[in-house]
Design a protein around this motif. Structure first.
Motif, PDB file in Angstrom:
ATOM      1  N   PHE A   1     -69.637  55.733  -9.206  1.00 13.17           N
ATOM      2  CA  PHE A   1     -68.255  55.474  -9.207  1.00 13.17           C
ATOM      3  C   PHE A   1     -67.571  54.638 -10.025  1.00 13.17           C
ATOM      4  N   SER A   2     -66.403  54.608 -10.026  1.00 10.08           N
ATOM      5  CA  SER A   2     -65.658  53.987 -10.856  1.00 10.08           C
ATOM      6  C   SER A   2     -65.233  52.609 -10.378  1.00 10.08           C
ATOM      7  N   PRO A   3     -65.125  51.576 -11.147  1.00  9.51           N
ATOM      8  CA  PRO A   3     -65.075  50.173 -10.248  1.00  9.51           C
ATOM      9  C   PRO A   3     -63.776  50.166  -9.159  1.00  9.51           C
ATOM     10  N   ASP A   4     -62.815  51.063  -9.078  1.00  8.62           N
ATOM     11  CA  ASP A   4     -61.786  50.924  -8.076  1.00  8.62           C
ATOM     12  C   ASP A   4     -61.980  52.178  -6.973  1.00  8.62           C
ATOM     13  N   SER A   5     -63.162  52.924  -7.200  1.00  8.88           N
ATOM     14  CA  SER A   5     -63.817  53.574  -6.068  1.00  8.88           C
ATOM     15  C   SER A   5     -62.996  55.204  -6.054  1.00  8.88           C
ATOM     16  N   SER A   6     -61.982  55.195  -7.184  1.00  8.02           N
ATOM     17  CA  SER A   6     -61.170  56.329  -7.035  1.00  8.02           C
ATOM     18  C   SER A   6     -61.724  57.588  -7.969  1.00  8.02           C
ATOM     19  N   LYS A   7     -62.705  57.352  -8.603  1.00  6.20           N
ATOM     20  CA  LYS A   7     -63.274  58.574  -9.502  1.00  6.20           C
ATOM     21  C   LYS A   7     -64.792  58.308  -9.594  1.00  6.20           C
ATOM     22  N   VAL A   8     -65.457  59.262  -9.793  1.00  4.43           N
ATOM     23  CA  VAL A   8     -66.723  59.530  -9.899  1.00  4.43           C
ATOM     24  C   VAL A   8     -67.158  60.335 -11.181  1.00  4.43           C
ATOM     25  N   LEU A   9     -68.245  59.446 -11.957  1.00  7.12           N
ATOM     26  CA  LEU A   9     -68.797  60.094 -13.196  1.00  7.12           C
ATOM     27  C   LEU A   9     -70.076  60.948 -12.942  1.00  7.12           C
ATOM     28  N   LEU A  10     -70.105  62.049 -13.452  1.00  8.64           N
ATOM     29  CA  LEU A  10     -71.452  62.808 -13.353  1.00  8.64           C
ATOM     30  C   LEU A  10     -71.704  63.555 -14.439  1.00  8.64           C
ATOM     31  N   SER A  11     -72.949  64.048 -14.447  1.00  2.46           N
ATOM     32  CA  SER A  11     -73.220  65.020 -15.351  1.00  2.46           C
ATOM     33  C   SER A  11     -73.364  66.518 -14.928  1.00  2.46           C
TER      34      SER A  11
ATOM     35  N   SER B   1     -72.073  54.944 -16.740  1.00  2.00           N
ATOM     36  CA  SER B   1     -71.786  53.950 -15.939  1.00  2.00           C
ATOM     37  C   SER B   1     -70.800  53.045 -16.623  1.00  2.00           C
ATOM     38  N   TYR B   2     -69.680  52.955 -15.892  1.00  2.00           N
ATOM     39  CA  TYR B   2     -68.509  52.028 -16.316  1.00  2.00           C
ATOM     40  C   TYR B   2     -68.449  50.934 -16.315  1.00  2.00           C
ATOM     41  N   SER B   3     -68.007  50.287 -17.348  1.00  2.00           N
ATOM     42  CA  SER B   3     -67.648  48.735 -17.585  1.00  2.00           C
ATOM     43  C   SER B   3     -67.036  48.120 -16.188  1.00  2.00           C
ATOM     44  N   PRO B   4     -67.198  46.972 -15.916  1.00  2.00           N
ATOM     45  CA  PRO B   4     -66.446  46.385 -14.705  1.00  2.00           C
ATOM     46  C   PRO B   4     -65.147  46.654 -14.742  1.00  2.00           C
ATOM     47  N   ASP B   5     -64.473  46.551 -15.967  1.00  2.00           N
ATOM     48  CA  ASP B   5     -62.811  46.797 -15.767  1.00  2.00           C
ATOM     49  C   ASP B   5     -62.386  48.410 -16.013  1.00  2.00           C
ATOM     50  N   GLY B   6     -63.476  49.058 -16.143  1.00  2.07           N
ATOM     51  CA  GLY B   6     -63.232  50.224 -16.123  1.00  2.07           C
ATOM     52  C   GLY B   6     -62.577  51.115 -17.439  1.00  2.07           C
ATOM     53  N   SER B   7     -62.847  50.315 -18.497  1.00  3.49           N
ATOM     54  CA  SER B   7     -62.318  50.822 -19.648  1.00  3.49           C
ATOM     55  C   SER B   7     -63.205  51.490 -20.672  1.00  3.49           C
ATOM     56  N   LYS B   8     -64.524  51.190 -20.222  1.00  8.47           N
ATOM     57  CA  LYS B   8     -65.451  51.857 -21.160  1.00  8.47           C
ATOM     58  C   LYS B   8     -66.605  52.597 -20.266  1.00  8.47           C
TER      59      LYS B   8
END
Length: 438
Positions: free
Chosen positions: A253-263, A296-303
């Protein structure tokens, strides 16, 4: 998760003593000598309330001691006995047994269903109260309040948020190596309140909490192709994520739970995608013929940090959240995998394979300062506590000719000390640590 307790009173009663530095543990360095704390029996009235008092105290003590930062002094050496919360400590008695901090606490029955729990934390040598707090709770929620109490003590004595009022989701493993049953399970961070989330009819792997604690994303072999699903913890409803024609895996999940990264694996290539959970649209973030995975996102979602074999062998890379500015950060010997950004943003944890061994390590986001914390025949899958001071992972020793060795969950402090096994009913792998419960 529905809350069953109400915070009744939060009293910041700490008074600084200018003649003495504030009592606090430095958690950034290696702690070999835990702080000695006195924790007398909780004041209570009556046999049945006394049972709750004993249970709550035991859980708080277990949480604090398991952190490796505190040692509760044997209560047989205590001189003063508390009869009420209005009774102030006789500090000379607690100094005599070398207590640096003192926990004074009580449990009171409000009615047939509810309890009042309170504590006062004292700095023995400064003779100051550092914190006071009280709660009302339903009787069946006593364990949760014990974890909240331990977090409050931990935070006051370390200056860092606690991590005891949290849960762990992991893969519970049973059966022989050739017919392994893997299903999702969830428990409190100390192994209590254990329950299964999936039946085991299909293999389930790599579960990850949403930051808002409402959902879990994971890979399941349900159907013909392994794919990423989202599970609602409260309702048990499962939903396929996306409409990819091939295999999807390694979600987060992204830090704000709005998105999901996957392969997404297709035609021998694996690339990283980002799925918007509201619009159900996907965006491709990496391109090429390599295997890009474990984002894996950084805590601020920028990276985003991920591992890739684009350079010839498996290494760690960081890119902007839109897929731009991809650059390698791992340059040590061996291969790197399963990176995960610390909730504090200061470290990236990873699995490393080198010289026939597996390692759990951390490095700074720019790749510098690599430190290896744990090693073994197989150690893998690090996950961070919400305060970024403890890592959990799974470990397996080398098995025999006819059977595989057990797979167990372990935790270790960021300094590389205090490695402890987390007890589970069966074998356990792929842990994911929740944020603090609201």
């Amino acid at each position: 998760m529905k809350l069953k307790y109400i915070l009744l009173v939060l009293c910041g009663l700490f008074c600084a003593n200018p003649a003495r530095a504030e009592l606090q543990i430095d958690v950034t360095g290696a702690m070999r000598d835990p702080m000695p704390i006195a924790f007398p029996e909780m004041i209570h009235d009556g046999f049945f309330v006394g049972r709750y008092a004993s249970q709550i105290r035991d859980v708080v003590i277990a949480d604090l001691e398991r952190s490796g930062l505190f040692k509760i002094i044997d209560d047989r050496s205590y001189i003063q006995e508390f009869k009420s919360m209005d009774q102030e400590p006789t500090f000379v008695d607690w100094k005599a047994i070398n207590a640096q901090a003192l926990v004074q606490s009580a449990v009171q029955e409000i009615d047939a269903n509810n309890l009042r729990v309170e504590f006062r934390l004292w700095d023995v040598y400064a003779e100051n109260q550092m914190k006071g707090q009280s709660f009302t709770t339903t009787k069946d929620n006593w364990r949760r309040v014990a974890h909240v109490m331990a977090d409050a003590i931990y935070e006051r004595l370390t200056g860092e948020k606690g991590y005891f009022d949290t849960r762990i989701v992991y893969v519970s493993e049973t059966g022989p190596a050739t017919r392994r049953i893997k299903r999702l399970a969830i428990m409190d961070q100390d192994g209590e309140n254990h329950k299964f989330l999936t039946s085991g009819a299909s293999l389930a792997l790599t579960p990850r909490f949403s930051p808002n604690l409402q959902k879990i994303t994971y890979m399941s072999y349900s159907g013909d192709t392994p794919r990423v699903y989202i599970l609602d913890i409260e309702t048990g409803k499962q939903m396929l994520l996306g409409n990819f024609p091939g295999m999807t895996f390694a979600p987060r999940f992204s830090p704000d739970s709005s998105k999901v990264l996957l392969s997404y694996a297709s035609n021998g290539k694996t690339n990283i995608y980002e799925m918007d959970l509201k619009t159900r649209t996907s965006k491709r973030l990496t391109w090429g013929n390599a295997i890009d995975t474990s984002p894996s996102y950084s805590p601020d979602g920028s990276k985003i940090v991920f591992n890739s074999d684009r350079g010839g062998n498996q290494q760690l890379y960081v890119m902007n959240a839109d897929g731009s500015d991809v650059h390698r950060i791992s340059f040590g010997s061996g291969r790197y995998a399963t990176p995960v950004w610390s909730p504090r943003g200061d470290y990236i944890a990873f699995t490393k394979m080198a010289g026939g061994q597996f390692y759990i390590g951390v490095m700074y986001p720019d790749g510098s300062g690599e430190r290896l914390l744990a090693s073994g025949y197989l150690v893998e899958g690090p996950t961070w506590s919400p305060n970024g001071r403890v890592l959990m992972y799974f470990r397996q020793e080398k098995g025999g000719r006819r059977s595989s060795a057990p797979v167990k969950l372990y935790s270790i402090d960021l300094t590389g000390y205090n490695e402890r096994q987390i007890i589970t009913p069966a074998d356990g792998s792929d842990p994911a640590w929740s944020p603090l419960l609201p």
